[in-house]
Design an enzyme around this catalytic site. Structure first.
Site, PDB file in Angstrom:
ATOM      1  N   HIS A 193       0.842  -1.216   0.000  1.00 56.49           N
ATOM      2  CA  HIS A 193       0.000   0.000   0.000  1.00 56.49           C
ATOM      3  C   HIS A 193       0.873   1.259   0.000  1.00 56.49           C
ATOM      4  O   HIS A 193       0.430   2.315   0.432  1.00 56.49           O
ATOM      5  CB  HIS A 193      -0.947   0.035   1.204  1.00 56.49           C
ATOM      6  CG  HIS A 193      -1.665  -1.259   1.442  1.00 56.49           C
ATOM      7  ND1 HIS A 193      -2.887  -1.554   0.890  1.00 56.49           N
ATOM      8  CD2 HIS A 193      -1.306  -2.361   2.154  1.00 56.49           C
ATOM      9  CE1 HIS A 193      -3.265  -2.760   1.266  1.00 56.49           C
ATOM     10  NE2 HIS A 193      -2.321  -3.288   2.027  1.00 56.49           N
ATOM     11  N   GLU A 212      10.047   8.295 -17.016  1.00 48.45           N
ATOM     12  CA  GLU A 212       8.709   8.861 -17.237  1.00 48.45           C
ATOM     13  C   GLU A 212       8.209   8.543 -18.640  1.00 48.45           C
ATOM     14  O   GLU A 212       7.049   8.193 -18.853  1.00 48.45           O
ATOM     15  CB  GLU A 212       8.743  10.377 -17.057  1.00 48.45           C
ATOM     16  CG  GLU A 212       8.965  10.839 -15.636  1.00 48.45           C
ATOM     17  CD  GLU A 212       9.164  12.352 -15.591  1.00 48.45           C
ATOM     18  OE1 GLU A 212       8.162  13.079 -15.542  1.00 48.45           O
ATOM     19  OE2 GLU A 212      10.325  12.809 -15.618  1.00 48.45           O
ATOM     20  N   GLN A 254      -3.726  -5.099 -43.949  1.00 43.48           N
ATOM     21  CA  GLN A 254      -2.641  -4.165 -44.244  1.00 43.48           C
ATOM     22  C   GLN A 254      -2.398  -3.226 -43.057  1.00 43.48           C
ATOM     23  O   GLN A 254      -1.307  -2.684 -42.902  1.00 43.48           O
ATOM     24  CB  GLN A 254      -2.993  -3.361 -45.498  1.00 43.48           C
ATOM     25  CG  GLN A 254      -1.924  -2.390 -45.934  1.00 43.48           C
ATOM     26  CD  GLN A 254      -2.155  -1.909 -47.350  1.00 43.48           C
ATOM     27  OE1 GLN A 254      -2.062  -2.685 -48.299  1.00 43.48           O
ATOM     28  NE2 GLN A 254      -2.468  -0.641 -47.512  1.00 43.48           N
ATOM     29  N   LYS A 312      16.610  21.292 -10.587  1.00 43.51           N
ATOM     30  CA  LYS A 312      15.917  20.115 -11.091  1.00 43.51           C
ATOM     31  C   LYS A 312      16.822  19.159 -11.853  1.00 43.51           C
ATOM     32  O   LYS A 312      17.671  19.554 -12.632  1.00 43.51           O
ATOM     33  CB  LYS A 312      14.763  20.534 -12.028  1.00 43.51           C
ATOM     34  CG  LYS A 312      13.594  21.147 -11.317  1.00 43.51           C
ATOM     35  CD  LYS A 312      12.878  20.185 -10.379  1.00 43.51           C
ATOM     36  CE  LYS A 312      11.982  19.244 -11.127  1.00 43.51           C
ATOM     37  NZ  LYS A 312      10.703  19.882 -11.508  1.00 43.51           N
ATOM     38  N   SER A 368      15.693  21.596 -15.824  1.00 44.90           N
ATOM     39  CA  SER A 368      14.554  22.465 -16.067  1.00 44.90           C
ATOM     40  C   SER A 368      15.073  23.810 -16.535  1.00 44.90           C
ATOM     41  O   SER A 368      16.122  24.268 -16.089  1.00 44.90           O
ATOM     42  CB  SER A 368      13.751  22.641 -14.776  1.00 44.90           C
ATOM     43  OG  SER A 368      13.013  23.845 -14.828  1.00 44.90           O
TER      44      SER A 368
HETATM   45  N1  ARG Z   1      -0.018  -4.609 -48.767  1.00 46.97           N
HETATM   46  C1  ARG Z   1      -0.771  -5.778 -48.499  1.00 46.97           C
HETATM   47  C2  ARG Z   1      -0.811  -6.055 -46.988  1.00 46.97           C
HETATM   48  O1  ARG Z   1      -0.090  -5.443 -46.301  1.00 46.97           O
HETATM   49  C3  ARG Z   1      -0.133  -6.949 -49.156  1.00 46.97           C
HETATM   50  C4  ARG Z   1      -1.085  -7.997 -49.546  1.00 46.97           C
HETATM   51  C5  ARG Z   1      -2.008  -7.439 -50.556  1.00 46.97           C
HETATM   52  N2  ARG Z   1      -2.812  -8.425 -51.157  1.00 46.97           N
HETATM   53  C6  ARG Z   1      -3.825  -8.060 -51.909  1.00 46.97           C
HETATM   54  N3  ARG Z   1      -4.495  -8.999 -52.462  1.00 46.97           N
HETATM   55  N4  ARG Z   1      -4.141  -6.822 -52.073  1.00 46.97           N
HETATM   56  O2  ARG Z   1      -1.586  -6.855 -46.498  1.00 46.97           O
END
Ligand code: ARG
Length: 482
Positions: free
Chosen positions: A174, A308, A340, A301, A295
């Site tokens: 605590h 941090e 993606q 300081k 600071s």
């Molecule tokens: N840039 C795409 C990704 O990061 C690669 C695969 C893309 N495939 C597709 N059929 N568009 O996932």
């Protein structure tokens, strides 16, 4: 110049005007310029170029082995890809948004360099299994980097624990003074957190290190690929067993990020203690000056910026975990473009871990403990009250009665503004006739710590034993790494 830092990445140039897409056959109008930009990933996935080339070279060698390419064709492709890797590493590669992603930038450049033979590389492959392979290769190396830094930090903690095995400090519950502990014991607690983090990452690595190539777009491919051979070339332990799963799931990235979030949580706890301990009110430690800043207005300081910042960066890694979980949620099989979006969170998670571990791995082992202050702090707050109760139990008093008696002693000491060890023997004996002259040995912080001499306890002897075992463990891991 290397392009490994996100700060010196090459800016992708605007789309080459009107260049035909590698997939352009069925389209009647060019992609909208905004859509081209919006859907492109090359701005961030360029970082996978080494893995992309490595994967393509293994694929080409495998295609030659099974007779889909001639040895001569494969040889041209391998050499072309080597040259492209050099171009990229030298910062001379012209990344084009119009070419969408790392895969098509490299493939288009390969065709530019070596002509029609370059068009054969993509046989029996899709960008879907290609990207899944690239990320796994990249993440495998990233995990190894993280593990190395964890181990380095652990090494430093063990050395610090040995150095401070006898240093007494208040242990808290605590955040109130509880019982004396040794500073070395506290450092080994941090070591244990990191050890579990490392175990989680080693375990995750087993599920990362599996080859998706051969899954192609989603269903596999009619070419007689030798997937095991490709896996062997790339150092994968095995090949994926289901093509739909292989191209779609990113659970390995989620798992990694969960382990990363837990690791950052641990670092944030350590950061918090470092920040507290450097304050003038605690004054338990001194951080190396090179890890602190001043600071602009308050001359006295010395701010613990690095801990941090690490504490603060924990938030972004938690966020990345939530991003990836949400990204994957409800996705139907198989590959979806949603995936993606996995890269930026994953890249930033790794960057954050590497930076934080690098900082802590050097800063913490080099901190200085202000032993006179930790000892003085232990003498405040009646840290040895439990020891007095245990002493009375040793002299035949029931623990509950002893607890009551010591409570009264604490009140008297508090009224007089002294520690338990400073109460005269006569006063202690007035509270309980069971008190003998030897009571003062258990009332010192050093005696209290030394008495907790069992496995996992805070006694200096135990700290040295645990530190030695940890050293051996780390050395065994280092040997296994070679
Ligand atoms: N840039 C795409 C990704 O990061 C690669 C695969 C893309 N495939 C597709 N059929 N568009 O996932």
């Amino acid at each position: 110049m290397t392009q490994d830092s996100p700060h010196d990445k090459p800016a992708a140039t605007p789309a080459a005007s009107g260049e035909a897409k590698l997939w352009g056959g069925r389209f009647s109008e060019p992609t909208d310029a905004f859509v081209e930009r919006f859907t492109a990933s090359v701005d961030f996935d360029w970082r996978l170029y080494r893995e992309d080339i490595q994967g393509s070279q293994a694929h080409a060698r495998m295609l030659a082995k099974v007779g889909v390419l001639t040895e001569a064709e494969a040889g041209e492709i391998l050499a072309g890809l080597d040259a492209i890797r050099d171009e990229i590493a030298a910062g001379e590669f012209d990344w084009q948004v119009g070419r969408e992603d790392v895969h098509m930038n490299i493939e288009a450049r390969l065709i530019e360099r070596i002509g029609d033979v370059g068009k054969k590389l993509h046989t029996g492959r899709s960008r879907n299994d290609q990207i899944a392979t690239d990320i796994r290769l990249w993440l495998r190396a990233a995990i190894d980097d993280v593990l190395r830094l964890i181990r380095g930090y652990q090494d430093g903690l063990v050395a610090l624990a040995e150095r401070e095995a006898d240093t007494v400090m208040p242990g808290f519950t605590h955040l109130q003074t509880a019982q004396p502990v040794t500073f070395g014991h506290h450092m080994l607690a941090w070591y244990e957190m990191l050890e579990r983090d490392a175990e989680r990452l080693r375990d995750t690595r087993r599920r990362v290190n599996i080859l998706p190539l051969g899954a192609a777009a989603l269903a596999g491919t009619p070419y007689p690929l030798d997937r095991e051979y490709t896996a062997e070339l790339l150092g994968f332990d095995s090949v994926t067993r289901n093509s739909l799963d292989a191209v779609s799931d990113r659970d390995f990235a989620i798992e990694f990020t969960a382990a990363a979030a837990t690791l950052m949580m641990h670092l944030s706890r350590q950061a918090e203690e470092l920040v507290l301990w450097t304050s003038a009110q605690f004054a338990f430690i001194e951080l190396p000056d090179r890890y602190c800043t001043g600071s602009s207005i308050m001359p006295q300081k010395k701010n613990p910026d690095v801990p941090e910042l690490v504490r603060g960066k924990t938030g972004r890694v938690y966020g990345h975990l939530m991003s990836l979980l949400t990204l994957m949620k409800s996705q139907p099989l198989a590959y979806n473009k949603d995936n993606q979006e996995d890269k930026e969170p994953l890249f930033d998670t790794v960057d954050t871990l590497l930076g934080s571990l690098r900082a802590f791995g050097d800063m913490v082992p080099n901190l200085e403990v202000r032993r006179e202050n930790t000892l003085a702090a232990t003498r405040k707050g009646f840290a040895t009250a439990t020891d007095l109760a245990d002493y009375l139990v040793g002299r035949g008093v029931a623990f509950r009665d002893a607890h009551e008696v010591v409570g009264r002693a604490v009140r008297i000491a508090q009224e007089r503004g002294v520690d338990l060890a400073e109460l005269p023997l006569a006063d202690l004996q007035a509270i309980s006739p069971a008190v003998g002259e030897d009571v003062f040995t258990v009332l010192t912080p050093e005696g209290s710590a030394a008495a907790r001499n069992l496995t996992g306890g805070t006694a200096p002897e135990q700290v040295r034993r645990q530190a030695a075992a940890a050293r051996e463990h780390l050395a065994a891991l280092a040997r296994a790494d070679r």
